[in-house]
Design an enzyme around this catalytic site. Structure first.
Site, PDB file in Angstrom:
ATOM      1  N   ARG A   1     -42.374  40.805  -2.591  1.00 16.84           N
ATOM      2  CA  ARG A   1     -41.694  41.653  -1.600  1.00 16.84           C
ATOM      3  C   ARG A   1     -42.475  41.559  -0.302  1.00 16.84           C
ATOM      4  NH1 ARG A   1     -39.524  47.792  -1.301  1.00 16.84           N
ATOM      5  NH2 ARG A   1     -37.933  46.761  -2.537  1.00 16.84           N
TER       6      ARG A   1
ATOM      7  N   HIS B   1     -32.070  40.920  -0.383  1.00 16.59           N
ATOM      8  CA  HIS B   1     -32.583  41.789  -1.463  1.00 16.59           C
ATOM      9  C   HIS B   1     -31.741  41.525  -2.728  1.00 16.59           C
ATOM     10  CE1 HIS B   1     -34.700  44.896  -3.386  1.00 16.59           C
ATOM     11  NE2 HIS B   1     -34.229  45.968  -2.785  1.00 16.59           N
TER      12      HIS B   1
ATOM     13  N   GLN C   1     -31.507  43.839  -5.991  1.00 22.96           N
ATOM     14  CA  GLN C   1     -30.772  45.087  -5.754  1.00 22.96           C
ATOM     15  C   GLN C   1     -29.270  44.870  -5.992  1.00 22.96           C
ATOM     16  OE1 GLN C   1     -31.927  48.362  -4.617  1.00 22.96           O
ATOM     17  NE2 GLN C   1     -29.832  48.847  -5.211  1.00 22.96           N
TER      18      GLN C   1
ATOM     19  N   ASP D   1     -26.954  52.137   3.842  1.00 21.30           N
ATOM     20  CA  ASP D   1     -28.390  51.899   3.737  1.00 21.30           C
ATOM     21  C   ASP D   1     -29.038  52.525   4.977  1.00 21.30           C
ATOM     22  OD1 ASP D   1     -30.921  50.915   3.058  1.00 21.30           O
ATOM     23  OD2 ASP D   1     -30.505  48.867   3.736  1.00 21.30           O
TER      24      ASP D   1
ATOM     25  N   CYS E   1     -28.862  51.979  -1.856  1.00 21.04           N
ATOM     26  CA  CYS E   1     -29.961  51.325  -2.574  1.00 21.04           C
ATOM     27  C   CYS E   1     -31.184  52.217  -2.690  1.00 21.04           C
ATOM     28  CB  CYS E   1     -30.314  50.002  -1.901  1.00 21.04           C
ATOM     29  SG  CYS E   1     -30.725  50.195  -0.153  1.00 21.04           S
TER      30      CYS E   1
ATOM     31  N   ARG F   1     -31.767  49.129 -11.589  1.00 20.40           N
ATOM     32  CA  ARG F   1     -32.717  48.136 -11.054  1.00 20.40           C
ATOM     33  C   ARG F   1     -33.569  47.572 -12.190  1.00 20.40           C
ATOM     34  NH1 ARG F   1     -34.543  48.050  -6.140  1.00 20.40           N
ATOM     35  NH2 ARG F   1     -34.984  45.919  -6.762  1.00 20.40           N
TER      36      ARG F   1
HETATM   37  N1  NVA Z   1     -32.838  47.789   4.252  1.00 18.87           N
HETATM   38  C1  NVA Z   1     -33.883  48.534   3.578  1.00 18.87           C
HETATM   39  C2  NVA Z   1     -33.731  48.391   2.091  1.00 18.87           C
HETATM   40  C3  NVA Z   1     -34.743  49.166   1.279  1.00 18.87           C
HETATM   41  C4  NVA Z   1     -34.552  48.978  -0.188  1.00 18.87           C
HETATM   42  C5  NVA Z   1     -35.250  48.026   4.037  1.00 18.87           C
HETATM   43  O1  NVA Z   1     -35.438  46.813   4.130  1.00 18.87           O
HETATM   44  O2  NVA Z   1     -36.119  48.855   4.315  1.00 18.87           O
HETATM   45  N1   CP Z   2     -34.042  49.974  -3.461  1.00 14.44           N
HETATM   46  C1   CP Z   2     -35.324  49.570  -3.393  1.00 14.44           C
HETATM   47  O1   CP Z   2     -35.637  48.388  -3.277  1.00 14.44           O
HETATM   48  O2   CP Z   2     -36.226  50.575  -3.485  1.00 14.44           O
HETATM   49  P1   CP Z   2     -37.808  50.434  -3.269  1.00 14.44           P
HETATM   50  O3   CP Z   2     -38.030  50.121  -1.820  1.00 14.44           O
HETATM   51  O4   CP Z   2     -38.340  51.780  -3.672  1.00 14.44           O
HETATM   52  O5   CP Z   2     -38.305  49.330  -4.167  1.00 14.44           O
END
Ligand code: NVA
Ligand code: CP
Length: 311
Positions: free
Chosen positions: A107, A134, A137, A229, A270, A298
């Protein structure tokens, strides 16, 4: 199975509709198995590196629990714990971790990093979120839709909000691959990038899905799924003022749900959510909100990805 052994998941662009459907169905089976209290050994003896440049609750915990449930060992590597990108190139880190681990989750910020890890490590690499995509997800989202609505065909999926972030990009790929109609509603300046739209139009033609991109909230009428989101993704915190001004008319609130006019509609996110911004507390807590099923899924879908690619 379906060519998944040894395969990385850096974006769902690399996955066929059959592979996506197989992973969703496998996750449903693994969820039932867990509910019956059966501890498995499908990943016995496997070691999985979990690299996190950005924070995470769901993704980190989902990978950890999924590993332990099926007998694998997860090793968490925060960005201050390893040399990646500081003292050692991504290519060298990939080759070291590939000698020690059976798979790597990443990540972070750059999609290029996860792609390089996949290219040079020699083991399956899973994208646990980048600025661009992602994909794990989306598998959980599709599983949740299947559980609640039964199928993807003839369903209208509406994503509303920041239409050019990692979630909008990945949902557009996932929905058009599996044949679910998708409408992205966002201000013109936050619609997805044209190149990706063209690619997804190709998937939509093959699957029979409709892909619509608009800036008018009336596009929500008849939605089976309303998804949103955060307005500022991780790393974009400086854009908050500008995003709030642009996106306030796109908030998911009781009026928008009324406009959708579908008693069987479900609300998805998400998570984490910023209540009072992209969604109101009222919608988030409503009976049609399935966000915690989605969060649980998840784990089941990530487990399915590891089982399918590692065993
Ligand atoms: N678009 C958000 C998704 C978090 C799971 C981010 O990248 O912060
Ligand atoms: N939805 C998601 O990816 O959550 P986290 O950022 O908590 O992993």
């Amino acid at each position: 199975m379906f060519g998944l052994t040894g395969k990385s998941l850096v974006t769902l662009k690399d996955y066929t509709p059959e592979q996506i459907n197989y992973l969703v169905d496998l996750a449903i089976e693994l969820k039932a198995k867990k509910r019956m209290g059966i501890r498995g050994n499908l990943l016995a003896g496997k070691n999985v590196a979990l690299i996190f440049e950005k924070p995470s609750t769901r993704t980190r915990c989902a990978f950890t629990v999924a590993c332990v449930d099926e007998g694998a060992y997860p090793e968490y590597l925060g960005s201050n714990d390893i040399q990646l990108g500081h003292k050692e190139s991504v290519k060298d880190t990939a080759r070291v971790l590939g000698r020690l681990f059976d798979a790597i989750e990443f990540r972070g910020f750059s999609q290029k990093t996860v792609e390089e890890l996949a290219q040079f490590s020699g083991v399956p690499v899973y994208n646990g979120l980048t600025d661009e995509f992602h994909p794990t997800q989306i598998l959980a989202d599709l599983m949740t839709i299947k559980e609640h609505l039964g199928s993807f065909k003839n369903k209208k999926f509406v994503y509303i909000g920041d239409g050019r972030n990692n979630m909008a990009n990945s949902l557009m790929i996932g929905c058009t691959k599996v044949g679910m109609d998708i409408t992205i509603i966002a201000p013109k300046s936050l619609l997805p990038e044209e190149g990706l739209v063209e690619i997804c139009k190709g998937y939509a033609t093959s699957s029979g899905a409709k892909l619509e991109l608009i800036d008018d909230i009336n596009g929500v009428v008849g939605a089976d799924v309303i998804y949103t989101d955060v307005w500022c993704s991780m790393g974009e915190e400086d854009s908050e003022k500008e995003r709030v001004a642009l996106l306030t008319p796109y908030q998911v609130n009781a009026d928008l749900i009324k406009l959708a006019n579908n008693p069987n509609m479900i609300f998805m996110h998400c998570l984490p959510a910023v209540k009072g911004k992209e969604v109101t507390e009222e919608v988030f807590e409503a009976p049609y909100s399935v966000v915690f099923d989605e969060a649980e899924n998840r784990m089941h879908t990530i487990k399915a990805v590891m089982v399918a690619t590692l065993s």
